[in-house]
Design an enzyme around this catalytic site. Structure first.
Site, PDB file in Angstrom:
ATOM      1  N   LEU A   1     -12.602   8.260  -1.965  1.00 19.23           N
ATOM      2  CA  LEU A   1     -13.105   8.386  -0.963  1.00 19.23           C
ATOM      3  C   LEU A   1     -13.843   6.845  -0.330  1.00 19.23           C
ATOM      4  O   LEU A   1     -14.858   6.487  -1.654  1.00 19.23           O
ATOM      5  CB  LEU A   1     -13.984   9.677  -1.578  1.00 19.23           C
ATOM      6  CG  LEU A   1     -13.480  11.475  -1.762  1.00 19.23           C
ATOM      7  CD1 LEU A   1     -14.137  12.158  -2.544  1.00 19.23           C
ATOM      8  CD2 LEU A   1     -11.982  11.537  -1.327  1.00 19.23           C
TER       9      LEU A   1
ATOM     10  N   ASP B   1       1.518  -1.301  -0.060  1.00 22.82           N
ATOM     11  CA  ASP B   1      -0.467   0.227   0.113  1.00 22.82           C
ATOM     12  C   ASP B   1       0.839   0.983  -0.070  1.00 22.82           C
ATOM     13  O   ASP B   1       0.542   2.538  -0.523  1.00 22.82           O
ATOM     14  CB  ASP B   1      -0.802   0.179   1.373  1.00 22.82           C
ATOM     15  CG  ASP B   1      -2.110  -0.613   0.881  1.00 22.82           C
ATOM     16  OD1 ASP B   1      -2.228  -1.997   0.244  1.00 22.82           O
ATOM     17  OD2 ASP B   1      -2.752  -0.334   1.579  1.00 22.82           O
TER      18      ASP B   1
HETATM   19  P1  ADP Z   1     -13.690   0.541   2.045  1.00 28.23           P
HETATM   20  O1  ADP Z   1     -13.009   1.799   2.747  1.00 28.23           O
HETATM   21  O2  ADP Z   1     -14.304   0.034   3.368  1.00 28.23           O
HETATM   22  O3  ADP Z   1     -12.772   0.093   1.339  1.00 28.23           O
HETATM   23  P2  ADP Z   1     -15.327   1.123   0.444  1.00 28.23           P
HETATM   24  O4  ADP Z   1     -14.380   2.392  -0.511  1.00 28.23           O
HETATM   25  O5  ADP Z   1     -16.328   0.744  -0.335  1.00 28.23           O
HETATM   26  O6  ADP Z   1     -14.928   1.949   1.789  1.00 28.23           O
HETATM   27  O7  ADP Z   1     -16.618   3.333   0.857  1.00 28.23           O
HETATM   28  C1  ADP Z   1     -17.089   2.844   1.277  1.00 28.23           C
HETATM   29  C2  ADP Z   1     -18.160   4.188   1.942  1.00 28.23           C
HETATM   30  O8  ADP Z   1     -18.442   4.574   0.252  1.00 28.23           O
HETATM   31  C3  ADP Z   1     -19.150   4.531   2.922  1.00 28.23           C
HETATM   32  O9  ADP Z   1     -19.272   5.376   3.414  1.00 28.23           O
HETATM   33  C4  ADP Z   1     -20.661   4.497   2.211  1.00 28.23           C
HETATM   34  O10 ADP Z   1     -21.656   4.840   2.547  1.00 28.23           O
HETATM   35  C5  ADP Z   1     -19.683   5.181   0.543  1.00 28.23           C
HETATM   36  N1  ADP Z   1     -20.955   4.716  -0.291  1.00 28.23           N
HETATM   37  C6  ADP Z   1     -21.053   3.938  -0.958  1.00 28.23           C
HETATM   38  N2  ADP Z   1     -22.338   3.950  -1.909  1.00 28.23           N
HETATM   39  C7  ADP Z   1     -22.054   4.511  -2.035  1.00 28.23           C
HETATM   40  C8  ADP Z   1     -23.680   6.266  -2.972  1.00 28.23           C
HETATM   41  N3  ADP Z   1     -24.601   5.696  -3.462  1.00 28.23           N
HETATM   42  N4  ADP Z   1     -24.076   7.150  -2.139  1.00 28.23           N
HETATM   43  C9  ADP Z   1     -22.885   7.911  -1.063  1.00 28.23           C
HETATM   44  N5  ADP Z   1     -21.652   7.172  -0.601  1.00 28.23           N
HETATM   45  C10 ADP Z   1     -21.723   5.912  -0.703  1.00 28.23           C
END
Ligand code: ADP
Length: 392
Positions: A221, A154
């Site tokens: 994000l 990473d």
């Molecule tokens: P991680 O860091 O755990 O890999 P992800 O990249 O899966 O996280 O992102 C998770 C975030 O994406 C959460 O805050 C979730 O609410 C947001 N998210 C997923 N779908 C949507 C959406 N349709 N609109 C806004 N935010 C979203």
């Protein structure tokens, strides 16, 4: 020539995997083991004519450790019903995600005894992840004898950051003694996304850009978030630091705060170092401010229903992100492309719109029609925008 790769992300009690057909990078199978050693569950999905189909969803799996989980995984991958491989030997190489490569690694490497020793040396910097990542490598070496194992870090993409950007102005001896500096994370994502953006720009405007000078800001994000400044394909700064806590507000992490605020809370609330870590990593961010959730969707819904602290959490996020993109634009001496990726970056239509509007001072113009999409690779800036904006 096509070949298959197994990619593994071993956590302390989980194991995520994907099988890719290369060079197309088509995902043939993916899944996750959770709570290995206690109440292990196992979900396995395979590609059927371009559709992702869940073929196993086991609530109780006999996996007392990662060795068991990887053994079950290989049986599943070569099974007639659930498999995508004729035999284990169809796998040309196994890629392992390793969280922390410290200053030891600036790229991916084939695993040797020296590499394992260096990963072990980085355990103090990634105490929760590196031991599990290393265990995944060692178990695969044992079960999949003769198949090359590759470690992917990473931190590696950020090793081009210059010293004046990675040093903290603490006594220099702590850098020498303990390796205290900015390392950065999400490197595989930032590298991929910035390379995609570079590819688009070079193909779309032949002759316009010097690839060695191309300036890209990538915004990853998700639950954890980081942004990176990339010049000519090389990372020159990133928002995460010694650990993934630095930067801006995240799901449950606080991002950058005055360090003295932490020692002050610690003293006033009588918190131990590990309780303080938990407070900063698990109880802060969207969750800590809104009191609602660490999940962006929940926070957005609560704000839409009039919850003021949920709205405050969103306002902090938009403000800090805008400020960071501005500071990275200054660090790069301009910006040619801004990219959004990960859960919020790929799906957060409102977030992208808000950030682009905040950046209108630098000539960013958003195409609201193009932006009205989720999880697609798309350009969301208008033809007359002075900066290209992509979702990748
Ligand atoms: P991680 O860091 O755990 O890999 P992800 O990249 O899966 O996280 O992102 C998770 C975030 O994406 C959460 O805050 C979730 O609410 C947001 N998210 C997923 N779908 C949507 C959406 N349709 N609109 C806004 N935010 C979203």
């Amino acid at each position: 020539m096509s070949f298959k790769e197994l990619i593994i992300n071993a956590g302390s009690s989980s194991l995520k995997y994907q099988v890719f057909e290369m060079p197309e990078a088509k995902v043939l199978a993916k899944g996750i083991f959770e709570q290995i050693g206690t109440d292990c569950t196992f979900t396995h999905k395979v590609d059927k004519d371009g559709e992702e189909v869940k073929v196993l969803d086991k609530k109780s799996v006999e996996a007392k450790d990662h060795h068991d989980a990887i053994t079950i995984l290989l049986e599943t991958l070569t099974d007639k019903e659930t498999g995508v491989l004729e035999s284990m030997n169809d796998i040309s190489a196994v890629g392992h995600r390793v969280l922390h490569g410290g200053e030891e690694f600036s790229g991916s490497v084939v695993v040797t005894e020296d590499v394992k020793a260096a990963i072990r040396k980085c355990i103090p910097l990634g105490p929760l992840h590196n031991p599990a990542n290393l265990m995944g490598i060692e178990v695969c070496e044992e079960i999949m004898k003769g198949i090359p194992q590759v470690a992917v870090f990473d931190t590696a993409f950020h090793q081009t950051i210059p010293d004046f950007a990675y040093m903290y102005a603490l006594p220099y001896k702590y850098y020498l003694k303990h390796g205290i500096r900015r390392y950065g994370f999400h490197g595989t994502s930032h590298r991929y996304v910035s390379a995609r953006a570079t590819d688009f720009l070079m193909k779309k405007y032949p002759g316009k850009y010097n690839p060695d000078e191309l300036k890209v800001v990538t915004c990853h994000l998700g639950n954890g978030s980081s942004i990176t400044a990339v010049k000519g394909g090389k990372c020159i700064d990133t928002s995460m630091g010694l650990t993934p806590l630095d930067g801006f507000i995240m799901g449950s992490r606080c991002g950058a705060v005055d360090p003295t605020a932490i020692t002050y809370i610690q003293a006033k609330e009588n918190l131990s170092p590990s309780e303080t870590d938990t407070m900063m990593n698990k109880k802060s961010g969207f969750l800590g401010i809104s009191g609602v959730s660490s999940d962006m969707r929940d926070v957005e819904n609560a704000a839409a229903e009039g919850n003021e602290r949920a709205q405050l959490a969103l306002d902090i996020f938009y403000y800090q992100l805008t400020k960071l993109i501005g500071s990275y634009t200054a660090a790069l001496g301009g910006v040619d492309a801004i990219c959004f990726t990960a859960g919020i970056g790929e799906n957060g239509i409102g977030t992208r719109e808000k950030i682009c509007e905040n950046l209108s001072y630098m000539g960013v113009k958003i195409d609201k029609g193009a932006n009205n999409c989720r999880g697609k690779e798309v350009k969301i800036s208008t033809a007359d925008s002075s900066v290209e904006v992509y979702v990748i």
